[in-house]
Structures are given as structure tokens and as C-alpha cells.
Design a protein around this motif. Structure first.
Motif, PDB file in Angstrom:
ATOM      1  N   CYS A  41       0.489  -1.566   0.057  1.00  0.00           N
ATOM      2  CA  CYS A  41       0.199  -0.407  -0.166  1.00  0.00           C
ATOM      3  C   CYS A  41       0.680   1.011  -0.003  1.00  0.00           C
ATOM      4  CB  CYS A  41      -1.223   0.406   1.353  1.00  0.00           C
ATOM      5  SG  CYS A  41      -0.127   0.374   2.819  1.00  0.00           S
ATOM      6  N   ASN A  42       0.267   2.528  -0.536  1.00  0.00           N
ATOM      7  CA  ASN A  42       1.276   3.532  -0.563  1.00  0.00           C
ATOM      8  C   ASN A  42       1.564   3.886   1.093  1.00  0.00           C
ATOM      9  OD1 ASN A  42      -1.404   4.364  -0.588  1.00  0.00           O
ATOM     10  ND2 ASN A  42      -1.093   6.421  -1.274  1.00  0.00           N
ATOM     11  N   ILE A  43       2.431   5.060   1.497  1.00  0.00           N
ATOM     12  CA  ILE A  43       2.739   5.097   2.643  1.00  0.00           C
ATOM     13  C   ILE A  43       3.483   6.807   2.160  1.00  0.00           C
ATOM     14  CG2 ILE A  43       3.568   4.463   4.697  1.00  0.00           C
ATOM     15  CD1 ILE A  43       4.465   2.182   3.498  1.00  0.00           C
ATOM     16  N   GLU A  44       3.099   7.615   3.263  1.00  0.00           N
ATOM     17  CA  GLU A  44       3.386   8.791   3.097  1.00  0.00           C
ATOM     18  C   GLU A  44       3.727   9.310   4.353  1.00  0.00           C
ATOM     19  OE1 GLU A  44      -0.533  10.283  -0.343  1.00  0.00           O
ATOM     20  OE2 GLU A  44      -0.629  11.118   2.075  1.00  0.00           O
ATOM     21  N   CYS A  45       4.728   9.875   4.322  1.00  0.00           N
ATOM     22  CA  CYS A  45       5.333  10.809   5.331  1.00  0.00           C
ATOM     23  C   CYS A  45       5.294  12.152   5.487  1.00  0.00           C
ATOM     24  CB  CYS A  45       6.291  10.691   5.414  1.00  0.00           C
ATOM     25  SG  CYS A  45       7.138   8.809   6.327  1.00  0.00           S
ATOM     26  N   SER A  46       5.446  13.226   6.332  1.00  0.00           N
ATOM     27  CA  SER A  46       5.299  14.865   6.297  1.00  0.00           C
ATOM     28  C   SER A  46       6.402  14.885   4.712  1.00  0.00           C
ATOM     29  CB  SER A  46       4.683  15.376   7.809  1.00  0.00           C
ATOM     30  OG  SER A  46       6.333  14.893   8.282  1.00  0.00           O
ATOM     31  N   GLY A  47       7.527  15.132   5.336  1.00  0.00           N
ATOM     32  CA  GLY A  47       8.931  14.691   3.988  1.00  0.00           C
ATOM     33  C   GLY A  47       7.722  13.664   3.022  1.00  0.00           C
ATOM     34  N   LEU A  48       6.646  14.424   1.855  1.00  0.00           N
ATOM     35  CA  LEU A  48       6.557  13.650   0.722  1.00  0.00           C
ATOM     36  C   LEU A  48       7.095  13.321   0.233  1.00  0.00           C
ATOM     37  CD1 LEU A  48       3.619  16.069  -0.079  1.00  0.00           C
ATOM     38  CD2 LEU A  48       3.600  14.187   0.713  1.00  0.00           C
ATOM     39  N   THR A  49       8.622  13.578   0.074  1.00  0.00           N
ATOM     40  CA  THR A  49       9.974  12.387  -0.215  1.00  0.00           C
ATOM     41  C   THR A  49       9.948  11.207  -0.155  1.00  0.00           C
ATOM     42  OG1 THR A  49      11.648  13.504   0.255  1.00  0.00           O
ATOM     43  CG2 THR A  49      11.082  14.733  -1.981  1.00  0.00           C
ATOM     44  N   ALA A  50       9.996  11.790   1.577  1.00  0.00           N
ATOM     45  CA  ALA A  50      10.168   9.981   2.086  1.00  0.00           C
ATOM     46  C   ALA A  50       9.025   9.334   1.440  1.00  0.00           C
ATOM     47  CB  ALA A  50      10.315  10.437   3.458  1.00  0.00           C
ATOM     48  N   SER A  51       7.703   9.337   0.938  1.00  0.00           N
ATOM     49  CA  SER A  51       6.250   8.176   0.756  1.00  0.00           C
ATOM     50  C   SER A  51       6.781   7.050  -0.536  1.00  0.00           C
ATOM     51  CB  SER A  51       5.699   9.103   0.410  1.00  0.00           C
ATOM     52  OG  SER A  51       5.310  10.548   1.047  1.00  0.00           O
ATOM     53  N   ASN A  52       6.254   6.194   0.561  1.00  0.00           N
ATOM     54  CA  ASN A  52       6.245   5.383  -0.777  1.00  0.00           C
ATOM     55  C   ASN A  52       4.944   4.448  -1.122  1.00  0.00           C
ATOM     56  OD1 ASN A  52       8.840   3.759  -1.510  1.00  0.00           O
ATOM     57  ND2 ASN A  52       7.254   1.918  -0.645  1.00  0.00           N
ATOM     58  N   CYS A  53       5.341   4.170  -2.798  1.00  0.00           N
ATOM     59  CA  CYS A  53       4.087   3.433  -3.464  1.00  0.00           C
ATOM     60  C   CYS A  53       4.130   2.597  -2.943  1.00  0.00           C
ATOM     61  CB  CYS A  53       3.914   3.773  -5.299  1.00  0.00           C
ATOM     62  SG  CYS A  53       4.186   5.858  -5.830  1.00  0.00           S
ATOM     63  N   ALA A  54       2.718   2.326  -3.986  1.00  0.00           N
ATOM     64  CA  ALA A  54       2.608   1.092  -3.001  1.00  0.00           C
ATOM     65  C   ALA A  54       3.012  -0.560  -3.750  1.00  0.00           C
ATOM     66  CB  ALA A  54       0.473   0.691  -3.006  1.00  0.00           C
ATOM     67  N   GLU A  55       3.031  -0.132  -5.303  1.00  0.00           N
ATOM     68  CA  GLU A  55       3.702  -1.184  -5.983  1.00  0.00           C
ATOM     69  C   GLU A  55       5.075  -1.339  -5.558  1.00  0.00           C
ATOM     70  OE1 GLU A  55       1.702   1.835  -6.739  1.00  0.00           O
ATOM     71  OE2 GLU A  55       1.752   1.726  -8.915  1.00  0.00           O
ATOM     72  N   ARG A  56       5.732  -0.158  -5.252  1.00  0.00           N
ATOM     73  CA  ARG A  56       7.234  -0.595  -5.203  1.00  0.00           C
ATOM     74  C   ARG A  56       7.274  -1.040  -3.964  1.00  0.00           C
ATOM     75  NH1 ARG A  56      10.330   5.664  -4.319  1.00  0.00           N
ATOM     76  NH2 ARG A  56       7.821   5.715  -5.122  1.00  0.00           N
ATOM     77  N   THR A  57       6.215  -0.983  -2.668  1.00  0.00           N
ATOM     78  CA  THR A  57       6.390  -1.376  -1.247  1.00  0.00           C
ATOM     79  C   THR A  57       6.325  -3.058  -1.268  1.00  0.00           C
ATOM     80  OG1 THR A  57       5.189   0.661  -0.005  1.00  0.00           O
ATOM     81  CG2 THR A  57       4.985  -1.437   1.072  1.00  0.00           C
ATOM     82  N   ALA A  58       5.312  -3.487  -2.307  1.00  0.00           N
ATOM     83  CA  ALA A  58       4.856  -5.000  -2.476  1.00  0.00           C
ATOM     84  C   ALA A  58       6.531  -4.957  -3.235  1.00  0.00           C
ATOM     85  CB  ALA A  58       3.817  -4.334  -3.863  1.00  0.00           C
ATOM     86  N   PHE A  59       7.271  -4.341  -3.870  1.00  0.00           N
ATOM     87  CA  PHE A  59       8.259  -4.688  -4.862  1.00  0.00           C
ATOM     88  C   PHE A  59       9.295  -4.950  -3.715  1.00  0.00           C
ATOM     89  CE2 PHE A  59       7.290  -4.416  -9.615  1.00  0.00           C
ATOM     90  CZ  PHE A  59       7.338  -5.532  -9.649  1.00  0.00           C
ATOM     91  N   PHE A  60       9.329  -3.924  -2.823  1.00  0.00           N
ATOM     92  CA  PHE A  60      10.829  -3.967  -1.692  1.00  0.00           C
ATOM     93  C   PHE A  60       9.845  -5.282  -0.471  1.00  0.00           C
ATOM     94  CE2 PHE A  60      11.323   0.352  -3.341  1.00  0.00           C
ATOM     95  CZ  PHE A  60      11.806   0.513  -3.413  1.00  0.00           C
ATOM     96  N   LYS A  61       9.037  -5.791  -0.453  1.00  0.00           N
ATOM     97  CA  LYS A  61       8.236  -6.554   0.748  1.00  0.00           C
ATOM     98  C   LYS A  61       9.114  -8.006   0.079  1.00  0.00           C
ATOM     99  CE  LYS A  61       4.714  -7.050   2.865  1.00  0.00           C
ATOM    100  NZ  LYS A  61       3.010  -6.652   2.576  1.00  0.00           N
ATOM    101  N   ALA A  62       8.836  -8.418  -1.342  1.00  0.00           N
ATOM    102  CA  ALA A  62       9.392  -9.773  -1.987  1.00  0.00           C
ATOM    103  C   ALA A  62      10.447  -9.738  -2.010  1.00  0.00           C
ATOM    104  CB  ALA A  62       8.635  -9.962  -3.182  1.00  0.00           C
ATOM    105  N   VAL A  63      10.997  -8.360  -2.880  1.00  0.00           N
ATOM    106  CA  VAL A  63      12.879  -8.410  -3.258  1.00  0.00           C
ATOM    107  C   VAL A  63      13.377  -8.820  -1.737  1.00  0.00           C
ATOM    108  CG1 VAL A  63      14.952  -7.612  -3.528  1.00  0.00           C
ATOM    109  CG2 VAL A  63      12.750  -7.214  -5.211  1.00  0.00           C
ATOM    110  N   SER A  64      12.831  -8.082  -0.588  1.00  0.00           N
ATOM    111  CA  SER A  64      14.044  -8.492   0.786  1.00  0.00           C
ATOM    112  C   SER A  64      13.442  -9.877   1.357  1.00  0.00           C
ATOM    113  CB  SER A  64      12.599  -7.764   1.850  1.00  0.00           C
ATOM    114  OG  SER A  64      11.448  -7.707   1.932  1.00  0.00           O
ATOM    115  N   GLU A  65      12.511 -10.758   0.998  1.00  0.00           N
ATOM    116  CA  GLU A  65      12.448 -11.744   1.048  1.00  0.00           C
ATOM    117  C   GLU A  65      12.744 -13.061   0.420  1.00  0.00           C
ATOM    118  OE1 GLU A  65      10.648 -13.480   3.897  1.00  0.00           O
ATOM    119  OE2 GLU A  65      10.359 -11.200   4.755  1.00  0.00           O
ATOM    120  N   GLY A  66      13.678 -12.830  -0.736  1.00  0.00           N
ATOM    121  CA  GLY A  66      14.362 -13.238  -1.353  1.00  0.00           C
ATOM    122  C   GLY A  66      14.057 -13.785  -3.102  1.00  0.00           C
TER     123      GLY A  66
END
Length: 146
Positions: free
Chosen positions: A44-69
Motif C-alpha cells: 500500500c502507499n505510505i506517506e510521510c510529512s516529508g513527501l519525498t520519503a513516501s512510498n508507493c504501493a507498487e514499490r512497497t510490494a516489490f520491496f517486501k518481495a525482494v527483501s524476502e529473496g
């Protein structure tokens, strides 16, 4: 892609959207990424008050999967829209997410499904969304075609 798999990924993306943390934009996005072996990773997308630190849903899914190998991916479904109502239109991945997909996926076989619900969706390849993708081999080989 098989219709049942497409429908399942759309449902998974819609469920992932419910976890969105988007207090600044009010735009909630969910993604469901399928590996070549059939495992599904939600994001899912995750926003921070410093918007450049936010993350899109697609990248969240990819980063979760890649971090699991995981390194081999088949498809992703994306559902997004204003968080205060049902999704009414299609939500395509941003340029940064497209570039992450190009890092890990085959341009011609990886499927991208954008949906508002199970009845309204489109499917395309990564090459269709990112026709001149920057790929690591472009630098190494000086290739003009990716």
C-alpha cells in the motif's frame, strides 16, 4: 493471463488498499504482486510529512518481495483512488515504480493490471508502459534498445 488469476490479484490489491496511510494526499493505493511461483505480496502507499520519503504501493510490494529473496515476477495489480470513496477510475504506476519494475521484470512478459474493481480493468505489458526503459545492460553494452 488467466481470468481467475487476474480477478484474484485485483481483489488482493483492493484489500491492500485498505491499509494505505495517505493522510496528506487522501489518495489510497493498493498493489498485489505475483511471483513466477504464484506467491502474492501486497503493498500500500505510505506517506510521510516529508513527501519525498513516501512510498508507493507498487514499490512497497516489490520491496517486501525482494527483501524476502524473490526475484522472478509474473504480474502486479493496482487499485487506487480517493480514500474517502470507492475507486472510480484506473490508477497507473508512476515513473519511479515503472523503473523499479524494469529492474526486476521482463519488459514483455510481466503483466500490469490496473483496475477500479473486478469488472473494470485493463492489462498491459511493462514495455507498453515504459517503452524505452533504462536497464543496466544499456550502460554496459551501449544498447539503444532495452
Amino acid at each position: 493471463m488467466d481470468e481467475k488469476i487476474t480477478q484474484m490479484l485485483i481483489e488482493e490489491a483492493a484489500e491492500a488498499r485498505k491499509q494505505s496511510f495517505s493522510p496528506f494526499s487522501g489518495f489510497a493505493v493498493g498493489a498485489a504482486l505475483m511471483t513466477a511461483e504464484g506467491a502474492v505480496y501486497r503493498g500500500c502507499n505510505i506517506e510521510c510529512s516529508g513527501l519525498t520519503a513516501s512510498n508507493c504501493a507498487e514499490r512497497t510490494a516489490f520491496f517486501k518481495a525482494v527483501s524476502e529473496g524473490e526475484r522472478n515476477f509474473k504480474a502486479i495489480a493496482i487499485v487506487g483512488g480517493p480514500s474517502d470513496r470507492d475507486v472510480e477510475s484506473l490508477c497507473y504506476p508512476c515513473g519511479i515504480c515503472r523503473q523499479v519494475m524494469a529492474q526486476f521484470c521482463d519488459l514483455d512478459s510481466f503483466r500490469i493490471i490496473v483496475a477500479s474493481d473486478r469488472a473494470h480493468w485493463e492489462e498491459c505489458t511493462l514495455r507498453e508502459l515504459l517503452p524505452r526503459a533504462f536497464r543496466r545492460h544499456c550502460m554496459a553494452e551501449g544498447s539503444k534498445e532495452s
